[in-house]
Design a protein around this motif. Structure first.
Motif, PDB file in Angstrom:
ATOM      1  N   GLN A 140     113.664  31.635 -13.076  1.00 30.11           N
ATOM      2  CA  GLN A 140     112.632  31.708 -14.110  1.00 30.11           C
ATOM      3  C   GLN A 140     111.269  31.347 -13.549  1.00 30.11           C
ATOM      4  OE1 GLN A 140     113.374  32.458 -17.465  1.00 30.11           O
ATOM      5  NE2 GLN A 140     115.345  32.980 -16.574  1.00 30.11           N
ATOM      6  N   PHE A 141     111.273  30.733 -12.349  1.00 28.68           N
ATOM      7  CA  PHE A 141     110.006  30.295 -11.762  1.00 28.68           C
ATOM      8  C   PHE A 141     109.277  31.456 -11.121  1.00 28.68           C
ATOM      9  CE2 PHE A 141     109.013  25.707 -11.446  1.00 28.68           C
ATOM     10  CZ  PHE A 141     109.940  25.266 -12.354  1.00 28.68           C
ATOM     11  N   SER A 142     108.077  31.711 -11.610  1.00 33.37           N
ATOM     12  CA  SER A 142     107.212  32.678 -10.939  1.00 33.37           C
ATOM     13  C   SER A 142     105.833  32.033 -10.830  1.00 33.37           C
ATOM     14  CB  SER A 142     107.171  33.967 -11.745  1.00 33.37           C
ATOM     15  OG  SER A 142     106.358  34.901 -11.075  1.00 33.37           O
ATOM     16  N   ALA A 143     104.824  32.817 -10.506  1.00 31.45           N
ATOM     17  CA  ALA A 143     103.503  32.259 -10.215  1.00 31.45           C
ATOM     18  C   ALA A 143     102.990  31.253 -11.261  1.00 31.45           C
ATOM     19  CB  ALA A 143     102.515  33.386 -10.002  1.00 31.45           C
ATOM     20  N   ASP A 184      92.107  33.692   3.444  1.00 26.23           N
ATOM     21  CA  ASP A 184      92.307  33.720   1.993  1.00 26.23           C
ATOM     22  C   ASP A 184      93.724  34.236   1.698  1.00 26.23           C
ATOM     23  OD1 ASP A 184      90.294  34.650  -0.711  1.00 26.23           O
ATOM     24  OD2 ASP A 184      92.437  35.052  -0.607  1.00 26.23           O
ATOM     25  N   PRO A 185      94.521  33.486   0.909  1.00 21.71           N
ATOM     26  CA  PRO A 185      95.918  33.877   0.731  1.00 21.71           C
ATOM     27  C   PRO A 185      96.110  35.193  -0.028  1.00 21.71           C
ATOM     28  CG  PRO A 185      95.357  32.063  -0.732  1.00 21.71           C
ATOM     29  CD  PRO A 185      94.194  32.243   0.187  1.00 21.71           C
ATOM     30  N   MET A 186      95.109  35.634  -0.761  1.00 20.32           N
ATOM     31  CA  MET A 186      95.270  36.858  -1.546  1.00 20.32           C
ATOM     32  C   MET A 186      94.500  38.031  -0.958  1.00 20.32           C
ATOM     33  SD  MET A 186      97.246  36.315  -4.077  1.00 20.32           S
ATOM     34  CE  MET A 186      98.236  34.987  -3.437  1.00 20.32           C
ATOM     35  N   ALA A 187      93.381  37.775  -0.288  1.00 19.38           N
ATOM     36  CA  ALA A 187      92.577  38.884   0.205  1.00 19.38           C
ATOM     37  C   ALA A 187      92.567  38.977   1.724  1.00 19.38           C
ATOM     38  CB  ALA A 187      91.143  38.751  -0.311  1.00 19.38           C
ATOM     39  N   GLY A 188      93.008  37.907   2.407  1.00 19.86           N
ATOM     40  CA  GLY A 188      93.102  37.986   3.851  1.00 19.86           C
ATOM     41  C   GLY A 188      91.803  37.809   4.607  1.00 19.86           C
ATOM     42  N   TYR A 189      90.726  37.406   3.926  1.00 20.26           N
ATOM     43  CA  TYR A 189      89.480  37.183   4.660  1.00 20.26           C
ATOM     44  C   TYR A 189      89.399  35.745   5.141  1.00 20.26           C
ATOM     45  CZ  TYR A 189      87.806  41.655   2.978  1.00 20.26           C
ATOM     46  OH  TYR A 189      87.687  42.984   2.740  1.00 20.26           O
ATOM     47  N   ARG A 451      97.870  34.587  -8.015  1.00 18.76           N
ATOM     48  CA  ARG A 451      98.948  35.572  -8.134  1.00 18.76           C
ATOM     49  C   ARG A 451      99.276  35.808  -9.605  1.00 18.76           C
ATOM     50  NH1 ARG A 451     102.763  33.276  -5.044  1.00 18.76           N
ATOM     51  NH2 ARG A 451     101.602  33.985  -3.239  1.00 18.76           N
ATOM     52  N   ILE A 454      96.771  38.089 -10.996  1.00 17.85           N
ATOM     53  CA  ILE A 454      96.944  39.480 -10.555  1.00 17.85           C
ATOM     54  C   ILE A 454      98.036  40.143 -11.394  1.00 17.85           C
ATOM     55  CG2 ILE A 454      97.773  40.952  -8.675  1.00 17.85           C
ATOM     56  CD1 ILE A 454      96.394  39.120  -6.715  1.00 17.85           C
ATOM     57  N   VAL A 455      99.157  39.420 -11.555  1.00 20.35           N
ATOM     58  CA  VAL A 455     100.280  39.981 -12.298  1.00 20.35           C
ATOM     59  C   VAL A 455      99.887  40.248 -13.760  1.00 20.35           C
ATOM     60  CG1 VAL A 455     102.586  39.458 -13.193  1.00 20.35           C
ATOM     61  CG2 VAL A 455     102.055  39.006 -10.818  1.00 20.35           C
ATOM     62  N   HIS A 457      96.977  40.944 -14.858  1.00 21.14           N
ATOM     63  CA  HIS A 457      95.760  41.753 -14.871  1.00 21.14           C
ATOM     64  C   HIS A 457      94.567  40.945 -15.393  1.00 21.14           C
ATOM     65  CE1 HIS A 457      98.290  45.227 -14.041  1.00 21.14           C
ATOM     66  NE2 HIS A 457      99.104  44.718 -14.931  1.00 21.14           N
ATOM     67  N   ARG A 466     104.187  31.138 -21.316  1.00 24.70           N
ATOM     68  CA  ARG A 466     105.537  31.034 -20.768  1.00 24.70           C
ATOM     69  C   ARG A 466     105.995  29.590 -20.918  1.00 24.70           C
ATOM     70  NH1 ARG A 466     106.302  35.269 -16.431  1.00 24.70           N
ATOM     71  NH2 ARG A 466     107.593  33.728 -15.408  1.00 24.70           N
TER      72      ARG A 466
END
Lengths: 506, 319
Positions: A140-143, A184-189, A451, A454-455, A457, A466
């Motif tokens: 059940q664990f997500s972001a 950056d963990p999401m964009a990689g910069y 994250r 992102i999921v 939107h 949740r």
């Protein structure tokens, strides 16, 4: 049915060759854990090649021994030289080292092995009997849930702030700031890397830890190197006293459950669980002001939780095929190479193997207990070494430890820089542990929040709609409020005491 | 007692120092170091150790694996490149050597090495939950077309190989997906099993246990041939989309290493590669073994590098 399988598992494990290898693994695990810079993950990873030629249960048994032993071993250096041997023991320093300074290293060490054993063994028991149920919850664990967990963990900063909330929060934010260094963990910069490739993954955790805790202590120690100190007689003890056990009993049980569950959630490991359990122990204590100054229940909470985490982390690894933490990720690789694919099918096709892993885990914890008790008498001798000898040894161990994590001289420099920062922080009474907590939880909070968005939107309501995530966030808020009230009261009382009785020196 | 203790400490130091790994004139007269840019215990490390062991006998020297990690592979690739070009330092190069340069994170490319051989390739596969309404790639694409940016697809990190695989799928199928980066493939797969995202584009090996257990289902794989472990799963080409994409690993040495040295190394590692031990090991670890000679490896990299850069531009990952 289950008991029958478990007995068969023990039958396999108690064959002399298998038992011997688990013992060997446990002893090396304790040593690996006690050495700063060598973590449980590295220990398991480096010894995997030696298990290729062994039958599956023997090889895996040895690796389980290393795993359990190393998580306990970290507490030895945490208590004796203020350096967590593994990140899992970071919370053990908080009360373990003050106990040592009070001349009660023996008491802290015996509580550490006792709590480690109870936590580890119970964690293994829970794993044996509740794997399928727990792994369903873990799924059940997500972001959003990870974000809730991270925020809840971060709320503990207030409780570990020492004498001043403001200074604790400053240290916490400083840690958060450092944790943004790297890609950056999401964009990689790259962020704040100044072109150093070595900083792409942020300042490496182990060297930072070694710097903040061990090197800062070395620098401080140099100041008083030749100052004659009355050698404190260390009372040796193998088992914690009955009073201590009675005092810590409830905390150990609670911490075991916290540790097992956090271990079972993929993505949160023993370091986080130890801090959460420590925070809970302090919150529910009748004497929260004693925490951080050598409170035996603090050691018990951290050690029970991080060892319970070993069993917990095995749960999703075996039943879902997804590792619960870094060590089990490496173990998963080892099982795959042995031709066993963990996951739901493992329980169907290789149930005998699964139960010999359960039995192996319990045996490893038992052996760890014996090794630990036997070892205490040797460990405590470390502090009776003369300071002028001990401090250079700690310095050398710190440098080697910082280097060996990634075979990198850059990391040695990093440790020295953090050592200097840590030295000045101590000098001006800033607590170092909030930095550590921020370094552990900051990246989890950041990446899971982003994250989640992102999921969803970009919809923030995902965090509050949740149930698990909402519950965790509410818990965090509650913990923040109660901890702040408690801490402010403490500060007031200390102020009053200081006014009555002006401090002479520090 | 003090003596015993001193002895114990000395032993500890020896263990630590030995654990740090040794540093590496006729060739070879001393141990060869195999630089791995990834941590001990991971997939790349396992192959390096497996192959290193198998190649020791034909080489006649020990092969020491040295994990030089950090910077998402940048540090290790750099260390291997800047080593002395005497053949005593071989680097296990991986896919990231193609994705780091377009991000301007490293100042060198695969062209700055002398290649020895390619070892394996692992294709991407589009995997969804077993009870997902998508039964085929076509279902998936059609849904994504009518709901642009709605489908959450997990990958193993920003600009990682599986992120680019999803990007390639977007481009070739003319759809828009919502890319969700995770810290590695395993957490992405967990989130898919938990039903928090709709699909992942990671390798078959990374989802095989969940697929075999009936929790997930693979819609198609991005390779030329079907996977022998999953003979029922079509390739993207069969499903009507011309997409092939795979991660790879290979061996390389610093530029201008003497030809005879390269030959000795290539022969020894090829013999190790062909040995029954290594083949058996690769089978157990579900490695997609795909040997290619230095020349073929170069052609392969030229094409893959161009594809990679194009996809990264589309995903706004290239500078």
């Amino acid at each position: 049915m289950e008991l029958d399988l478990l007995l068969k598992g023990f039958g396999v494990v108690f064959q002399p060759s298998c038992f011997g290898l688990i013992l060997l693994g446990t002893v090396s695990g304790v040593l690996i854990g006690a050495l700063p810079g060598l973590t449980a993950t590295m220990g398991v990873a480096l010894l995997i090649p030696f298990t290729f030629g062994l039958p599956v249960h023997q090889g895996v048994g040895m690796l389980l021994g290393i795993f359990c032993g190393a998580i306990y071993g970290g507490s030895i250096s945490a208590i004796l030289i203020r350096t967590p041997g593994t990140p899992a023991a970071a919370a053990t320093v908080l009360d373990g080292y003050p106990l040592n300074q009070k001349g009660e290293a023996g008491r802290a060490l015996s509580m550490s092995i006792f709590a480690s054993f109870v936590g580890g063994f119970s964690g293994a028991l829970i794993m044996t009997f509740a794997s399928p149920q727990i792994s369903r919850v873990a799924l059940q664990f997500s972001a959003p849930e990870y974000f809730g967990l991270a925020i809840f963990g971060l709320s503990i900063i207030i409780s570990i702030s020492g004498n001043s909330i403001v200074k604790g929060i400053i240290a916490g934010f400083f840690g958060m700031l450092i944790s943004t260094i790297g890609l950056d963990p999401m964009a990689g910069y790259p962020r704040f890397t100044f072109g150093f490739m070595d900083l792409f993954e942020g300042p490496a955790f182990i060297p930072t830890l070694i710097g903040l805790f061990a090197l800062s202590e070395v620098f401080k120690g140099v100041e008083v190197l030749y100052k004659q100190e009355a050698v404190k007689a260390v009372k040796q003890q193998l088992l914690p006293s009955w009073t201590d056990i009675r005092k810590a009993w409830l905390t150990i049980v609670k911490s075991t459950f916290i540790g097992t569950f956090i271990g079972a959630v993929p993505g949160a490991g023993s370091d986080i669980s130890a801090f959460v359990a420590y925070g809970e122990a302090k919150r529910s204590s009748k004497h929260p002001e004693t925490f951080g100054k050598g409170e035996i229940t603090g050691v018990a909470a951290a050690e029970a939780a991080n060892n319970a985490c070993t069993g917990g982390a095995m749960i999703p690894m075996l039943s879902l095929g997804v590792p619960g933490d870094a060590v089990t990720a490496v173990l998963l690789g080892a099982l795959v190479i042995q031709g066993l694919q963990p996951g739901p099918l493992l329980f169907k096709d290789h149930i005998d193997m699964v139960y010999s892993i359960f039995a192996g885990m319990m045996t490893a914890n038992l052996l760890m207990f014996l090794v630990g008790i036997f070892g205490i008498r040797f460990f405590v001798r470390i502090i009776s070494i003369e300071r002028s000898l001990l401090i250079p040894i700690i310095f050398l161990l710190s440098i080697v430890g910082a280097y060996s994590m990634r075979n990198s001289l850059f990391d040695v420099g990093l440790a020295v820089v953090f050592g200097i920062i840590g030295y000045f922080m101590q000098r001006y009474d800033f607590p170092a542990s909030p930095i550590l907590l921020s370094l552990i939880l900051g990246p989890l909070a950041e990446s899971s929040l982003r994250r989640a968005l992102i999921v969803s939107h970009g919809d923030f309501t995902i965090l509050f709609t949740r149930p698990i995530s909402l519950a965790l966030i509410l818990l965090a808020i509650a913990s923040l409020i109660t901890a702040t009230i408690m801490q402010l009261k403490l500060e007031k009382r200390m102020l009053a005491e200081n006014a009555q009785q002006p401090r002479s020196g520090s | 007692m003090k003596k015993t203790f001193a002895l114990l400490l000395i032993c500890l130091f020896v263990i630590v120092v030995a654990g740090c790994g040794g540093q590496a004139e006729k060739f070879p007269t001393k141990p060869v170091t195999l630089v791995v840019p990834w941590a001990a215990g991971g997939g790349t490390d396992a192959i390096a150790r497996g192959l290193g062991k198998a190649a020791e006998k034909p080489l006649g020297q020990t092969i020491t694996v040295n994990n030089v990690t950090g910077g998402g592979g940048a540090v290790g690739h750099g260390a291997g490149l800047n080593a002395k070009n005497d053949g005593y330092t071989v680097t296990m190069i991986t896919f990231e050597l193609l994705s780091l340069p377009p991000q301007k994170l490293i100042p060198f490319t695969y062209k700055d090495y002398d290649l020895l051989m390619r070892l394996n390739t692992d294709p991407a596969a589009l995997t969804v939950k077993a009870d997902s309404p998508f039964k085929t790639v076509k279902d998936f694409v059609e849904y994504a077309k009518t709901n642009p940016g709605k489908v959450n697809v997990g990958n193993s990190g920003p600009a990682s190989v599986w992120h680019l695989a999803a990007g390639l799928l977007e481009e070739k199928a003319g759809i828009k997906l919502n890319h969700v980066p995770f810290n590695g493939a395993a957490p992405a797969v967990t989130d898919l099993v938990g039903g928090h995202i709709q699909a992942v584009t990671v390798s078959p090996a990374e989802v095989q246990s969940q697929v075999k257990a009936g929790q997930l289902k693979m819609l198609a794989i991005m390779s030329d041939k079907r996977d022998p472990n999953f003979p029922d799963v079509p390739t993207f080409k069969e499903a009507g989309y011309d997409i092939t994409f795979a991660t790879w690993r290979g061996l390389a040495v610093p530029k201008n290493t003497p030809e005879n040295v390269k030959k000795v190394l290539a022969d020894a590692f090829k013999q190790g590669y062909d040995s029954p031990e290594f083949q058996e090991f690769a089978k157990k670890a579900s490695l997609g073994l795909a040997y290619a000679s230095a020349a073929d490896f170069k052609t392969f990299l030229d094409k893959t590098a161009a594809d990679t850069e194009a996809v990264m531009k589309k995903l706004n990952l290239a500078k």
